[in-house]
Design an enzyme around this catalytic site. Structure first.
Site, short mmCIF file in Angstrom:
data_model
loop_
_atom_site.label_atom_id
_atom_site.label_comp_id
_atom_site.label_asym_id
_atom_site.label_seq_id
_atom_site.Cartn_x
_atom_site.Cartn_y
_atom_site.Cartn_z
N TRP A 242 74.05 68.44 11.45
CA TRP A 242 73.93 69.72 12.35
C TRP A 242 74.56 70.92 11.48
O TRP A 242 74.51 72.04 12.05
CB TRP A 242 74.87 69.50 13.42
CG TRP A 242 74.42 68.96 14.75
CD1 TRP A 242 73.09 68.31 14.73
CD2 TRP A 242 74.45 69.03 16.14
NE1 TRP A 242 72.61 67.82 15.82
CE2 TRP A 242 73.48 68.64 16.89
CE3 TRP A 242 75.53 69.79 16.84
CZ2 TRP A 242 73.33 68.44 18.23
CZ3 TRP A 242 75.63 69.88 18.13
CH2 TRP A 242 74.52 69.09 18.94
N LYS A 243 74.77 70.74 10.30
CA LYS A 243 75.18 71.95 9.65
C LYS A 243 76.22 72.67 10.15
O LYS A 243 77.15 72.24 10.81
CB LYS A 243 74.12 72.88 9.15
CG LYS A 243 72.88 72.06 8.54
CD LYS A 243 71.70 72.94 8.07
CE LYS A 243 70.56 72.09 7.44
NZ LYS A 243 70.22 72.42 6.14
N HIS B 248 75.66 66.93 -0.66
CA HIS B 248 74.52 67.89 -0.09
C HIS B 248 74.34 69.08 -1.17
O HIS B 248 75.53 69.64 -1.49
CB HIS B 248 75.10 68.22 1.22
CG HIS B 248 73.88 68.74 2.10
ND1 HIS B 248 73.29 70.03 1.62
CD2 HIS B 248 73.08 68.20 2.94
CE1 HIS B 248 72.28 70.10 2.60
NE2 HIS B 248 72.00 69.22 3.36
N GLU C 48 67.07 64.27 -1.17
CA GLU C 48 66.75 65.56 -0.55
C GLU C 48 66.33 66.61 -1.65
O GLU C 48 67.26 67.16 -2.14
CB GLU C 48 67.91 66.11 0.28
CG GLU C 48 68.56 65.13 1.28
CD GLU C 48 69.17 65.91 2.23
OE1 GLU C 48 68.89 66.02 3.56
OE2 GLU C 48 70.09 66.65 2.15
N GLY D 122 64.86 73.06 4.85
CA GLY D 122 64.73 74.20 5.42
C GLY D 122 63.60 74.92 5.25
O GLY D 122 63.31 76.12 5.68
N SER E 25 63.29 69.21 5.79
CA SER E 25 62.08 69.55 6.71
C SER E 25 61.28 68.80 7.46
O SER E 25 60.32 68.67 7.84
CB SER E 25 61.11 70.59 5.89
OG SER E 25 61.56 71.68 5.55
N GLY F 132 67.95 67.99 9.40
CA GLY F 132 69.06 68.92 9.47
C GLY F 132 68.42 69.59 10.76
O GLY F 132 68.58 69.33 12.07
C1 PEP Z 1 69.78 68.87 5.34
O1 PEP Z 1 70.04 70.09 5.43
O2 PEP Z 1 70.22 67.95 4.74
C2 PEP Z 1 68.31 69.11 5.76
C3 PEP Z 1 67.29 68.00 5.64
O3 PEP Z 1 67.79 70.13 6.40
P1 PEP Z 1 66.54 70.27 7.12
O4 PEP Z 1 65.99 69.05 7.87
O5 PEP Z 1 66.54 71.37 8.25
O6 PEP Z 1 65.46 70.69 6.01
#
Ligand code: PEP
Length: 251
Positions: free
Chosen positions: A12-13, A100, A169, A175, A212, A233
């Site tokens: 959820w950041k 992260h 990631e 994002g 994403s 995310g």
């Molecule tokens: C994340 O922040 O770990 C992530 C995967 O973000 P998002 O899905 O928004 O790209």
């Protein structure tokens, strides 16, 4: 429905307030109705301020909770504004995301991440260890070299590998709405698993993909059979989208 255990980690950041706890109802009901989905592991990682309310809300639902980072050191101490693994564990929280890229970008290096991993394991937290290359590293064809370096340094002197999930990631994907080519992702996931099994003594390495992930691209991503789940995310903050992603994975 696939028999394979699948992880869905909701990051959820820096989002959410106390009332956001109510948005978990839909996911709790979805999980309840899918009792047969024993192979479905949902882990919510809200900001620190919401860990305890999430734990209370998710009690007896089978849905787990994680922190998004922690400090190293397993005692109380002076670093103002810091929270360590022992304090997180004391809430009955089970997981922590470490490494992260948004924290690496703030100066968290492999050495610090390694200390955090060791300290979190000592406090009996399970780790979601994030690795990934930047767009410059990708352009320079340094993806595999970067991943190897992050894995070797981050996991240095880590003895017990059982409670570590790796989240691949790519930084350029987080994002941005852009995901890697499926062939590339399959190849990298395989590469990470082989390295962990052959060089780092992992018995059954698990690799999640993050960057994403959304209800539109999940069917494509799901074609990759050697992935063990997803770190999500933005899309995880909306329960309908999160459920949609899970449903499509199991179709
Ligand atoms: C994340 O922040 O770990 C992530 C995967 O973000 P998002 O899905 O928004 O790209």
């Amino acid at each position: 429905m696939t028999n394979k255990l699948r992880y869905f980690v909701a990051n959820w950041k820096m989002f959410g307030h106390l009332k956001s706890v109510n948005s978990l109802n839909k996911v709790i009901n979805f999980k309840k109705k899918n009792k047969k989905a024993k192979n479905l592991k949902i882990i919510y990682c809200p900001p620190f301020t919401l860990i305890y309310p999430f734990i209370q809300k998710l009690k007896k639902t089978g849905i787990k909770t994680g922190a998004q980072n922690c400090n190293f050191g397993s005692n109380y101490g002076p670093p103002t504004g810091s929270i360590n693994a022992m304090m997180i564990k004391s809430l009955n929280c089970e997981y922590v995301i470490l490494g992260h890229s948004e924290n690496r970008a703030k100066g968290e290096n492999d050495n610090i991440i390694n200390k955090k991993i060791i300290s979190a394991l000592e406090s009996k937290l399970k780790i979601i260890f994030c690795i990934g290359e930047t767009s410059t590293q990708k352009k320079r064809k340094l993806t595999k070299k970067t991943l190897l370096s992050q894995l070797s340094k981050g996991l240095k002197k880590v003895k017990n590998k059982k409670n570590i999930l790796i989240a691949y990631e790519p930084v350029w994907s987080i994002g941005s709405g852009i995901i890697p080519k499926i062939k590339d992702l399959e190849n990298i996931s395989n590469y990470i698993k082989l390295f962990l099994a052959n060089n780092m003594k992992f018995k059954n390495p698990k690799v999640l993909y993050g960057g994403s992930v959304n209800p539109k691209n999940i069917s494509l991503l799901n074609k990759i059979k050697n992935l063990d789940g997803f770190l999500i995310g933005g899309a995880s903050q909306n329960s309908d989208k999160f459920i949609d992603i899970i449903k499509k994975t199991f179709n």
